[in-house]
Design a protein around this motif. Structure first.
Motif, PDB file in Angstrom:
ATOM      1  N   GLN A   1     -14.963 -42.797  40.906  1.00 54.94           N
ATOM      2  CA  GLN A   1     -13.708 -43.131  40.965  1.00 54.94           C
ATOM      3  C   GLN A   1     -12.290 -41.784  41.439  1.00 54.94           C
ATOM      4  O   GLN A   1     -11.563 -42.381  41.548  1.00 54.94           O
ATOM      5  CB  GLN A   1     -13.467 -42.316  39.416  1.00 54.94           C
ATOM      6  N   GLN A   2     -12.950 -41.228  42.010  1.00 62.62           N
ATOM      7  CA  GLN A   2     -11.406 -40.288  42.840  1.00 62.62           C
ATOM      8  C   GLN A   2     -11.462 -40.631  43.644  1.00 62.62           C
ATOM      9  O   GLN A   2     -10.605 -39.965  44.955  1.00 62.62           O
ATOM     10  CB  GLN A   2     -12.649 -38.329  43.455  1.00 62.62           C
ATOM     11  N   LEU A   3     -11.533 -41.821  44.783  1.00 61.86           N
ATOM     12  CA  LEU A   3     -11.067 -42.615  46.013  1.00 61.86           C
ATOM     13  C   LEU A   3     -10.638 -43.406  45.076  1.00 61.86           C
ATOM     14  O   LEU A   3      -9.901 -43.857  46.189  1.00 61.86           O
ATOM     15  CB  LEU A   3     -12.945 -42.771  46.312  1.00 61.86           C
ATOM     16  N   GLY A   4      -9.879 -43.747  43.980  1.00 62.85           N
ATOM     17  CA  GLY A   4      -9.049 -44.595  43.660  1.00 62.85           C
ATOM     18  C   GLY A   4      -9.609 -46.458  43.587  1.00 62.85           C
ATOM     19  O   GLY A   4      -8.811 -47.040  43.392  1.00 62.85           O
ATOM     20  N   VAL A   5     -11.020 -46.457  43.552  1.00 57.87           N
ATOM     21  CA  VAL A   5     -11.703 -47.736  43.534  1.00 57.87           C
ATOM     22  C   VAL A   5     -12.102 -47.995  41.956  1.00 57.87           C
ATOM     23  O   VAL A   5     -12.680 -47.538  41.572  1.00 57.87           O
ATOM     24  CB  VAL A   5     -12.345 -48.140  44.946  1.00 57.87           C
ATOM     25  N   SER A   6     -12.542 -49.102  41.675  1.00 57.47           N
ATOM     26  CA  SER A   6     -13.110 -49.612  40.800  1.00 57.47           C
ATOM     27  C   SER A   6     -14.200 -50.508  40.928  1.00 57.47           C
ATOM     28  O   SER A   6     -15.342 -50.541  40.138  1.00 57.47           O
ATOM     29  CB  SER A   6     -12.857 -50.514  39.725  1.00 57.47           C
ATOM     30  N   LYS A   7     -14.591 -50.955  41.886  1.00 58.41           N
ATOM     31  CA  LYS A   7     -15.274 -51.298  42.612  1.00 58.41           C
ATOM     32  C   LYS A   7     -16.242 -51.361  43.863  1.00 58.41           C
ATOM     33  O   LYS A   7     -15.305 -51.136  44.395  1.00 58.41           O
ATOM     34  CB  LYS A   7     -14.886 -53.015  42.927  1.00 58.41           C
ATOM     35  N   ARG A   8     -17.323 -51.135  44.772  1.00 58.96           N
ATOM     36  CA  ARG A   8     -17.680 -51.163  45.931  1.00 58.96           C
ATOM     37  C   ARG A   8     -18.791 -52.163  46.277  1.00 58.96           C
ATOM     38  O   ARG A   8     -19.623 -52.877  45.680  1.00 58.96           O
ATOM     39  CB  ARG A   8     -18.266 -48.928  45.853  1.00 58.96           C
ATOM     40  N   ALA A   9     -18.959 -52.290  47.229  1.00 62.28           N
ATOM     41  CA  ALA A   9     -19.692 -52.999  48.083  1.00 62.28           C
ATOM     42  C   ALA A   9     -20.431 -52.271  49.545  1.00 62.28           C
ATOM     43  O   ALA A   9     -19.580 -51.329  50.220  1.00 62.28           O
ATOM     44  CB  ALA A   9     -19.350 -54.112  48.246  1.00 62.28           C
ATOM     45  N   TRP A  10     -21.802 -52.656  49.890  1.00 62.66           N
ATOM     46  CA  TRP A  10     -22.522 -52.246  50.875  1.00 62.66           C
ATOM     47  C   TRP A  10     -22.940 -53.160  51.615  1.00 62.66           C
ATOM     48  O   TRP A  10     -24.414 -53.600  50.942  1.00 62.66           O
ATOM     49  CB  TRP A  10     -23.287 -51.171  50.177  1.00 62.66           C
ATOM     50  N   ALA A  11     -22.843 -53.096  53.036  1.00 64.86           N
ATOM     51  CA  ALA A  11     -23.759 -53.975  53.605  1.00 64.86           C
ATOM     52  C   ALA A  11     -23.654 -53.461  55.006  1.00 64.86           C
ATOM     53  O   ALA A  11     -23.105 -52.978  55.716  1.00 64.86           O
ATOM     54  CB  ALA A  11     -22.405 -55.006  54.223  1.00 64.86           C
ATOM     55  N   THR A  12     -24.900 -53.513  55.493  1.00 64.00           N
ATOM     56  CA  THR A  12     -25.910 -52.862  57.098  1.00 64.00           C
ATOM     57  C   THR A  12     -25.362 -54.588  57.318  1.00 64.00           C
ATOM     58  O   THR A  12     -25.800 -55.873  57.433  1.00 64.00           O
ATOM     59  CB  THR A  12     -26.681 -52.520  56.413  1.00 64.00           C
TER      60      THR A  12
END
Length: 159
Positions: free
Chosen positions: A1-12
């Motif tokens: 949450q410190q980055l100011g985001v509510s969702k995240r996605a990771w892709a290779t």
């Protein structure tokens, strides 16, 4: 949450590189909480969007919508060329933050457009890497390693 985001996605990035698969992967991860179309159909019935079957244009629009509606962190792992980055960067323009890993500095420089945004991670020392391996693999499977010899003895007795 410190980055100011509510969702995240990771892709290779897959090899060979597949732009559509990468974008589809990101959209599927971001869509988990927003399953229903924001516009209701006839009679007030909502429609679930099936990202798996979307064509490229519809997929790009859906990903842009998801990024616009949420504060997202996107992590892209192992992009290996400037062409790969150039083929996807405009689709990610609405993302709040993007972290991308690259093996070559020239690719990182092209993607970041500012040297201050680059961070060079060095690999783990051999002894530290071995300790991490032991903790993550061996200790997590301690019961397996404890019971495996007993299982082998049991099999030998049966046959």
């Amino acid at each position: 949450q410190q980055l100011g985001v509510s969702k995240r996605a990771w892709a290779t990035a897959l090899r060979p590189f597949n732009r559509d698969a990468l974008l589809r992967n990101l959209a599927l991860q971001l869509q988990k909480d927003i399953q229903q179309d924001s516009t209701a159909g006839a009679g007030g019935v909502t429609h679930k969007k099936n990202i798996e079957s979307m064509g490229y244009q519809e997929l790009a629009s859906e990903l842009s919508r998801l990024l616009r509606e949420q504060r997202c962190l996107i992590i892209l792992d192992d992009l290996s060329s400037t062409e790969e980055w150039d083929s996807i960067k405009h689709h990610l323009a609405e993302a709040r933050r993007i972290i991308a890993t690259r093996r070559e500095k020239i690719i990182a420089k092209h993607c970041s457009e500012d040297d201050r945004n680059m961070y060079n991670l060095r690999g783990l020392d051999d002894d530290v890497a071995l300790d991490l391996f032991k903790k993550k693999v061996l200790l997590n499977n301690l019961l397996f390693f404890f019971f495996f010899p007993i299982y082998l003895i049991f099999l030998v007795i049966l046959f």
